[in-house]
Scaffold this motif. Structure first.
Motif, PDB file in Angstrom:
ATOM      1  N   PHE A  32      18.459  13.569   6.286  1.00 21.29           N
ATOM      2  CA  PHE A  32      19.666  12.793   6.025  1.00 21.29           C
ATOM      3  C   PHE A  32      19.943  12.752   4.519  1.00 21.29           C
ATOM      4  O   PHE A  32      21.073  12.882   4.065  1.00 21.29           O
ATOM      5  CB  PHE A  32      19.466  11.369   6.551  1.00 21.29           C
ATOM      6  CG  PHE A  32      20.652  10.466   6.382  1.00 21.29           C
ATOM      7  CD1 PHE A  32      21.653  10.443   7.336  1.00 21.29           C
ATOM      8  CD2 PHE A  32      20.766   9.638   5.286  1.00 21.29           C
ATOM      9  CE1 PHE A  32      22.747   9.605   7.193  1.00 21.29           C
ATOM     10  CE2 PHE A  32      21.854   8.799   5.129  1.00 21.29           C
ATOM     11  CZ  PHE A  32      22.849   8.788   6.092  1.00 21.29           C
ATOM     12  N   ILE A  33      18.873  12.626   3.760  1.00 22.55           N
ATOM     13  CA  ILE A  33      19.016  12.539   2.314  1.00 22.55           C
ATOM     14  C   ILE A  33      19.547  13.864   1.766  1.00 22.55           C
ATOM     15  O   ILE A  33      20.348  13.891   0.835  1.00 22.55           O
ATOM     16  CB  ILE A  33      17.664  12.163   1.678  1.00 22.55           C
ATOM     17  CG1 ILE A  33      17.274  10.748   2.150  1.00 22.55           C
ATOM     18  CG2 ILE A  33      17.717  12.236   0.164  1.00 22.55           C
ATOM     19  CD1 ILE A  33      15.838  10.381   1.887  1.00 22.55           C
ATOM     20  N   ALA A  34      19.094  14.968   2.380  1.00 24.82           N
ATOM     21  CA  ALA A  34      19.508  16.301   1.907  1.00 24.82           C
ATOM     22  C   ALA A  34      20.514  16.938   2.862  1.00 24.82           C
ATOM     23  O   ALA A  34      20.575  18.154   2.996  1.00 24.82           O
ATOM     24  CB  ALA A  34      18.284  17.200   1.764  1.00 24.82           C
ATOM     25  N   ALA A  35      21.320  16.119   3.519  1.00 27.50           N
ATOM     26  CA  ALA A  35      22.193  16.621   4.587  1.00 27.50           C
ATOM     27  C   ALA A  35      23.137  17.719   4.112  1.00 27.50           C
ATOM     28  O   ALA A  35      23.379  18.686   4.840  1.00 27.50           O
ATOM     29  CB  ALA A  35      23.001  15.473   5.181  1.00 27.50           C
ATOM     30  N   GLY A  36      23.637  17.601   2.903  1.00 28.50           N
ATOM     31  CA  GLY A  36      24.582  18.590   2.408  1.00 28.50           C
ATOM     32  C   GLY A  36      23.994  19.985   2.375  1.00 28.50           C
ATOM     33  O   GLY A  36      24.658  20.966   2.701  1.00 28.50           O
ATOM     34  N   CYS A  43      31.840  21.973   7.103  1.00 25.84           N
ATOM     35  CA  CYS A  43      32.133  20.990   8.147  1.00 25.84           C
ATOM     36  C   CYS A  43      33.460  20.292   7.838  1.00 25.84           C
ATOM     37  O   CYS A  43      33.659  19.789   6.723  1.00 25.84           O
ATOM     38  CB  CYS A  43      31.000  19.968   8.219  1.00 25.84           C
ATOM     39  SG  CYS A  43      31.329  18.605   9.365  1.00 25.84           S
ATOM     40  N   PHE A  44      34.351  20.199   8.837  1.00 26.96           N
ATOM     41  CA  PHE A  44      35.637  19.544   8.601  1.00 26.96           C
ATOM     42  C   PHE A  44      35.446  18.065   8.272  1.00 26.96           C
ATOM     43  O   PHE A  44      36.216  17.469   7.516  1.00 26.96           O
ATOM     44  CB  PHE A  44      36.552  19.678   9.826  1.00 26.96           C
ATOM     45  CG  PHE A  44      37.915  19.111   9.579  1.00 26.96           C
ATOM     46  CD1 PHE A  44      38.869  19.833   8.884  1.00 26.96           C
ATOM     47  CD2 PHE A  44      38.242  17.831  10.008  1.00 26.96           C
ATOM     48  CE1 PHE A  44      40.126  19.298   8.615  1.00 26.96           C
ATOM     49  CE2 PHE A  44      39.490  17.285   9.755  1.00 26.96           C
ATOM     50  CZ  PHE A  44      40.431  18.018   9.053  1.00 26.96           C
ATOM     51  N   GLY A  45      34.390  17.464   8.826  1.00 21.22           N
ATOM     52  CA  GLY A  45      34.163  16.046   8.570  1.00 21.22           C
ATOM     53  C   GLY A  45      33.591  15.771   7.193  1.00 21.22           C
ATOM     54  O   GLY A  45      34.038  14.863   6.493  1.00 21.22           O
ATOM     55  N   LEU A  54      37.918  15.762   5.765  1.00 25.89           N
ATOM     56  CA  LEU A  54      37.762  14.317   5.560  1.00 25.89           C
ATOM     57  C   LEU A  54      36.866  13.989   4.370  1.00 25.89           C
ATOM     58  O   LEU A  54      36.935  12.889   3.835  1.00 25.89           O
ATOM     59  CB  LEU A  54      37.201  13.665   6.828  1.00 25.89           C
ATOM     60  CG  LEU A  54      38.055  13.817   8.089  1.00 25.89           C
ATOM     61  CD1 LEU A  54      37.468  12.968   9.213  1.00 25.89           C
ATOM     62  CD2 LEU A  54      39.486  13.410   7.824  1.00 25.89           C
ATOM     63  N   HIS A  55      36.013  14.933   4.001  1.00 32.13           N
ATOM     64  CA  HIS A  55      35.105  14.716   2.853  1.00 32.13           C
ATOM     65  C   HIS A  55      34.337  13.407   3.005  1.00 32.13           C
ATOM     66  O   HIS A  55      34.208  12.622   2.056  1.00 32.13           O
ATOM     67  CB  HIS A  55      35.874  14.752   1.531  1.00 32.13           C
ATOM     68  CG  HIS A  55      36.505  16.081   1.254  1.00 32.13           C
ATOM     69  ND1 HIS A  55      37.340  16.326   0.194  1.00 32.13           N
ATOM     70  CD2 HIS A  55      36.419  17.264   1.907  1.00 32.13           C
ATOM     71  CE1 HIS A  55      37.751  17.584   0.200  1.00 32.13           C
ATOM     72  NE2 HIS A  55      37.202  18.166   1.247  1.00 32.13           N
ATOM     73  N   THR A  90      38.125  12.069  14.755  1.00 29.18           N
ATOM     74  CA  THR A  90      37.210  13.009  14.097  1.00 29.18           C
ATOM     75  C   THR A  90      36.221  12.262  13.212  1.00 29.18           C
ATOM     76  O   THR A  90      35.025  12.569  13.190  1.00 29.18           O
ATOM     77  CB  THR A  90      38.010  14.026  13.249  1.00 29.18           C
ATOM     78  OG1 THR A  90      38.911  14.730  14.096  1.00 29.18           O
ATOM     79  CG2 THR A  90      37.085  15.008  12.562  1.00 29.18           C
ATOM     80  N   ALA A  91      36.731  11.276  12.477  1.00 28.01           N
ATOM     81  CA  ALA A  91      35.836  10.475  11.623  1.00 28.01           C
ATOM     82  C   ALA A  91      34.800   9.744  12.477  1.00 28.01           C
ATOM     83  O   ALA A  91      33.621   9.647  12.110  1.00 28.01           O
ATOM     84  CB  ALA A  91      36.648   9.491  10.792  1.00 28.01           C
TER      85      ALA A  91
END
Ligand SMILES: CCCCCCCCCCCC(=O)SCCNC(=O)CCNC(=O)[C@H](O)C(C)(C)COP(=O)(O)OP(=O)(O)OC[C@H]1O[C@@H](n2cnc3c(N)ncnc32)[C@H](O)[C@@H]1OP(=O)(O)O
Length: 177
Positions: A32-36, A43-45, A54-55, A90-91
């Motif tokens: 989770f910490i390194a999710a990016g 990812c569109f979200g 949505l960033h 989506t969010a």
């Protein structure tokens, strides 16, 4: 006119009596910490490289409860001056998927139920939160909400969902488009 239900969940998204309490997975918490780095940028979200995506920014977690936020930009508009309802769904899907991620298995959305309680103006900062209510075999039962005016502001959108656990091949197998 009847008041909105206190929960968005239908019988399909309500955990059965056989469901067990969710437990956060230690490795997933690290991810989770390194999710990016794990999810990439498309990812569109949450992907930073999607121009009008949505960033969504994940801001924290507590157990399997996930927190995030995003700003509604003009490209997210549906009715004049307001966020598109599908975009808000989506969010919800994104923050629900984040909570499911914290369970430490791979899940996809099977069913998503959304209630729209208040309009969300373009320019709003939307505070997202999602939590898991229970797990039963491959099924995870989750809820989410989006608030305006702060993390404890009024709920503008909320959702209940059934996520289904899938094998890794679900994402790697090439189907016919
Ligand atoms: C930090 C990082 C964050 C990471 C953050 C990541 C955020 C991204 C989040 C985005 C998440 C998405 O959008 S995922 C993308 C959208 N979703 C999808 O593309 C899923 C498409 N659907 C499918 O692939 C499939 O239908 C599956 C995998 C859901 C289910 O197929 P299956 O594997 O063959 O299993 P199946 O036997 O049909 O179903 C298993 C059980 O679930 C039930 N079930 C399945 N679907 C439903 C349904 N819609 N409504 C009710 N029940 C259902 C079945 O009745 C069955 O119950 P029983 O008989 O066992 O009782």
């Amino acid at each position: 006119m009847s008041r909105p239900r206190s929960t968005p969940a239908s019988p399909i998204t309500t955990p059965p009596s056989t469901a067990t309490a969710p437990v956060a997975d230690a490795a997933a918490v690290q991810d989770f910490i390194a999710a990016g780095e794990i999810l990439g940028s498309a990812c569109f979200g949450c992907g930073p490289d999607v121009p009008h995506g949505l960033h969504i920014q994940r801001t924290g977690r507590d157990g399997t409860t996930a927190f995030a936020e995003f700003t509604v930009i003009p490209e997210h508009q549906g009715a004049p001056g307001l966020a598109h309802g599908g975009l808000l769904a989506t969010a919800m899907d994104e923050i629900l998927g984040t909570s499911a991620w914290l369970l430490g298995r791979r899940y996809v959305t099977g069913r998503l139920e959304t209630d729209y309680l208040a309009p969300v103006p373009v320019g709003s900062l939307v505070h997202l939160r999602s939590w898991c209510k229970g797990v039963d075999g491959r099924k995870a039962y989750l809820e989410a909400e989006g608030r305006l005016g702060g993390p404890d502001g009024r709920v503008a959108v909320r959702a209940a969902a059934l996520f289904i656990e899938v094998p890794l091949e679900h994402f790697t197998a090439k189907g016919t488009p």
